[in-house]
Motif scaffolding. Structure first.
Motif, short mmCIF file in Angstrom:
data_model
loop_
_atom_site.label_atom_id
_atom_site.label_comp_id
_atom_site.label_asym_id
_atom_site.label_seq_id
_atom_site.Cartn_x
_atom_site.Cartn_y
_atom_site.Cartn_z
N THR A 25 0.84 -1.19 0.00
CA THR A 25 0.00 0.00 0.00
C THR A 25 0.88 1.24 0.00
N TYR A 26 0.29 2.37 -0.31
CA TYR A 26 1.03 3.63 -0.27
C TYR A 26 1.54 3.90 1.14
N THR A 27 0.73 3.61 2.14
CA THR A 27 1.13 3.83 3.53
C THR A 27 2.33 2.97 3.88
N GLU A 28 2.34 1.72 3.45
CA GLU A 28 3.48 0.84 3.71
C GLU A 28 4.73 1.37 3.02
N PHE A 29 4.59 1.80 1.76
CA PHE A 29 5.71 2.34 1.00
C PHE A 29 6.26 3.59 1.68
N SER A 30 5.36 4.49 2.06
CA SER A 30 5.76 5.74 2.70
C SER A 30 6.49 5.49 4.01
N SER A 31 6.01 4.54 4.79
CA SER A 31 6.66 4.26 6.07
C SER A 31 8.05 3.65 5.86
N GLN A 32 8.23 2.91 4.79
CA GLN A 32 9.52 2.29 4.52
C GLN A 32 10.57 3.29 4.04
N ILE A 33 10.16 4.25 3.21
CA ILE A 33 11.15 5.21 2.70
C ILE A 33 11.34 6.40 3.64
N GLY A 34 10.46 6.56 4.61
CA GLY A 34 10.55 7.69 5.52
C GLY A 34 11.88 7.79 6.22
N GLY A 35 12.47 6.69 6.55
CA GLY A 35 13.76 6.71 7.25
C GLY A 35 14.94 6.97 6.34
N PHE A 36 14.73 6.97 5.04
CA PHE A 36 15.83 7.13 4.11
C PHE A 36 15.95 8.55 3.56
N THR A 37 15.01 9.39 3.88
CA THR A 37 15.08 10.76 3.39
C THR A 37 15.16 11.71 4.57
N LYS A 38 16.00 12.71 4.41
CA LYS A 38 16.06 13.69 5.47
C LYS A 38 15.08 14.81 5.17
N GLY A 57 18.93 26.15 -14.17
CA GLY A 57 19.66 26.13 -12.91
C GLY A 57 20.42 24.84 -12.72
N ALA A 58 20.80 24.57 -11.49
CA ALA A 58 21.55 23.36 -11.17
C ALA A 58 20.70 22.48 -10.26
N LEU A 59 20.70 21.18 -10.53
CA LEU A 59 20.03 20.23 -9.65
C LEU A 59 21.06 19.67 -8.68
N VAL A 60 20.64 19.61 -7.41
CA VAL A 60 21.55 19.24 -6.34
C VAL A 60 20.92 18.13 -5.51
N ASP A 61 21.68 17.09 -5.26
CA ASP A 61 21.23 16.01 -4.38
C ASP A 61 21.59 16.39 -2.95
N ILE A 62 20.57 16.68 -2.14
CA ILE A 62 20.79 17.04 -0.74
C ILE A 62 20.28 15.95 0.20
N GLY A 63 19.92 14.79 -0.36
CA GLY A 63 19.47 13.67 0.46
C GLY A 63 17.98 13.66 0.74
N THR A 64 17.23 14.53 0.09
CA THR A 64 15.78 14.54 0.26
C THR A 64 15.15 13.69 -0.85
N LYS A 65 13.83 13.53 -0.82
CA LYS A 65 13.17 12.64 -1.78
C LYS A 65 13.28 13.13 -3.22
N ALA A 66 13.48 14.42 -3.42
CA ALA A 66 13.65 14.97 -4.77
C ALA A 66 14.89 15.85 -4.80
N SER A 67 15.53 15.93 -5.94
CA SER A 67 16.67 16.83 -6.08
C SER A 67 16.20 18.26 -5.89
N ALA A 68 17.07 19.09 -5.35
CA ALA A 68 16.74 20.50 -5.14
C ALA A 68 17.29 21.32 -6.32
N LEU A 69 16.67 22.46 -6.56
CA LEU A 69 17.06 23.32 -7.67
C LEU A 69 17.72 24.58 -7.15
N VAL A 70 18.86 24.92 -7.75
CA VAL A 70 19.48 26.22 -7.52
C VAL A 70 19.20 27.04 -8.78
N PRO A 71 18.22 27.97 -8.73
CA PRO A 71 17.94 28.78 -9.92
C PRO A 71 19.16 29.63 -10.28
N ASN A 72 19.28 29.98 -11.55
CA ASN A 72 20.41 30.79 -12.01
C ASN A 72 20.60 32.02 -11.13
#
Length: 111
Positions: A25-38, A57-72
């Motif tokens: 289920t979505y709830t099971e999936f969410s609970s499993q990945i919750g510990g892997f993202t800051k 801009g630049a995409l940056v991996d900061i350890g969250t569920k999605a890459s972050a954007l640094v706009p120009n």
């Protein structure tokens, strides 16, 4: 294409697979990945690795569920035509989170 043609005879065709029950289920999936993202919030400082530079801009991996954007406009104190003069792909930098997550979970950063 998915489901068009005969998947048994054409290796380019992907078969449509129907499952009787979902594997999880979505709830099971969410609970499993919750510990892997800051979690970070607007105003937080963080470090991240530049994974892509494109015209917006630049995409940056900061350890969250999605890459972050640094706009120009947030990459440098002075205007920059080419972000590769500011960022090296694969390098790690310090940033400040300047927005809350959008509907896709993406944050914007400032250098």
């Amino acid at each position: 294409p998915v489901g068009e043609g005969d998947a048994a005879t054409d290796p380019e065709i992907l078969p449509i697979i129907e499952y009787e029950e979902p594997l999880f289920t979505y709830t099971e999936f969410s609970s499993q990945i919750g510990g892997f993202t800051k979690r970070v919030s607007k105003g937080d400082n963080c470090t991240g690795r530049v994974i892509l530079v494109n015209p917006s801009g630049a995409l940056v991996d900061i350890g969250t569920k999605a890459s972050a954007l640094v706009p120009n406009s947030e990459a440098s104190l002075t205007p920059v035509d080419d972000l590769l003069t500011v960022f090296e792909l694969g390098a790690t930098y310090s940033f400040e989170v300047i927005t809350s997550e959008d509907e896709n979970g993406q944050l914007q950063l400032s250098r």
